[in-house]
Design an enzyme around this catalytic site. Structure first.
Site, short mmCIF file in Angstrom:
data_model
loop_
_atom_site.label_atom_id
_atom_site.label_comp_id
_atom_site.label_asym_id
_atom_site.label_seq_id
_atom_site.Cartn_x
_atom_site.Cartn_y
_atom_site.Cartn_z
N CYS A 128 4.17 -21.01 0.65
CA CYS A 128 4.66 -21.36 -0.86
C CYS A 128 5.38 -20.03 -1.44
O CYS A 128 6.39 -19.48 -0.79
CB CYS A 128 3.91 -21.97 -1.50
SG CYS A 128 4.89 -22.87 -2.85
N HIS A 236 1.70 -26.65 1.95
CA HIS A 236 0.42 -25.93 1.38
C HIS A 236 -0.75 -26.37 2.66
O HIS A 236 -1.39 -27.51 2.28
CB HIS A 236 -0.11 -26.47 0.13
CG HIS A 236 0.80 -25.79 -0.98
ND1 HIS A 236 0.20 -24.99 -1.63
CD2 HIS A 236 1.88 -26.00 -1.47
CE1 HIS A 236 1.17 -24.47 -2.53
NE2 HIS A 236 2.14 -25.07 -2.52
N GLU A 238 -3.49 -25.08 3.30
CA GLU A 238 -4.52 -24.81 2.65
C GLU A 238 -5.37 -25.89 2.29
O GLU A 238 -6.57 -26.04 1.82
CB GLU A 238 -4.60 -23.71 1.64
CG GLU A 238 -4.35 -23.84 0.37
CD GLU A 238 -2.73 -24.19 -0.13
OE1 GLU A 238 -2.57 -24.87 -1.13
OE2 GLU A 238 -1.88 -24.19 0.91
#
Length: 274
Positions: A128, A236, A238
């Site tokens: 990002c 994202h 993660e």
């Protein structure tokens, strides 16, 4: 009977290889009149669990004088997302989002970090804001308001939604055939979450787009001519990485690149001592 004092070490007793050390830069956050340097737990966990790396959290509030010191201990660099936007002056634009937070200390630190890490040949993984930092560091620029650009969708999350809904898969991504990313994930089509108001416009020198959203916005970049591993995504991975095979694959690939770098550094030090 063998002599226990002979100095011979059984192979199983050899010290295990050191895990690679990865720099993670923190950002500024104000809380009750105090300035904090912060890093979100969700970014750290998959680096440790699936990348097999040791994170070193680096403050960005003290300038860039110690960058070489940090880089000397590093086998990789991991640039995460954040709630702030990059200062548009760094890519030659006026600020179109004055109500959005900025973090100029992180801008200054991370842009220099990218450039110096690449000069050392270190692996870099960006997410990002981290992807946008890489692009700006290499001379690219950004759409400050993707949602207001003709032909593009609104890639922002709804701030009123529960966090699980904000990070739910939001749109498809097409991966360029024959690229490293296609080989890593084994597919040309995935679905990703979407929580960003800004996006890449002109790519920085040496970068290539390897995935795009349904509206054509760049979702992943690769820089094989610049580093053994220079890769970043706009989504994202993660978030709840343990339940997403694509996310696990990306963190494992980054960890493998960092392990290769650590092994090379160890071999270089041994050669110098020989």
């Amino acid at each position: 009977m063998s002599n226990s004092n002979s100095g011979t070490i059984h192979p199983s007793a050899q010290p295990s290889a050191r895990k690679p050390v990865v720099l993670m830069t923190m950002g500024t956050q104000e809380r009750k009149g105090h300035d904090y340097q912060v890093m979100t737990h969700k970014y750290i966990t998959p680096l440790v669990e699936f990348g097999g790396c040791v994170p070193v959290l680096v403050p960005t509030c003290c300038g860039t004088d110690e960058l070489e010191t940090y880089l000397a201990m590093a086998d990789g660099v991991y640039l995460t997302g954040a709630g702030s936007n990059i200062d548009p002056a760094l890519y030659g634009q006026e600020n179109q989002t004055p109500g959005k937070a900025q973090d100029k200390n992180r801008d200054t630190f991370d842009i220099a970090l990218v450039q110096m890490a690449l000069a050392r040949g270190l692996p870099i993984f960006g997410i990002c804001r981290g992807m946008q930092e890489i692009n700006v560091a290499l001379g690219g620029d950004i759409y400050q308001t993707v949602y207001a650009e003709p032909g593009f969708n609104d890639h922002r999350e709804n701030p009123q939604d529960p966090v699980e809904q904000q990070y739910a898969p939001a749109h498809g991504v097409t991966i360029t055939a024959g690229t490293w990313l296609e080989r890593a994930l084994g597919t040309q089509h995935i679905r990703v979450n979407s929580l960003h108001g800004q996006g890449l416009r002109t790519l920085g020198q040496g970068l290539e787009a390897v995935a795009v959203a349904e509206d054509g916005l760049v979702e992943a970049i690769h820089g094989p001519s610049l580093s053994p591993f220079l890769f970043a995504v706009q989504w994202h991975p993660e978030w709840q990485a343990a339940s997403n095979p694509d996310s696990i694959a990306l963190f494992k690939a980054f960890g493998d690149a960092c392990r290769t770098r650590a092994s090379q550094s160890h071999a270089d030090r041994q050669a110098l001592c020989a």
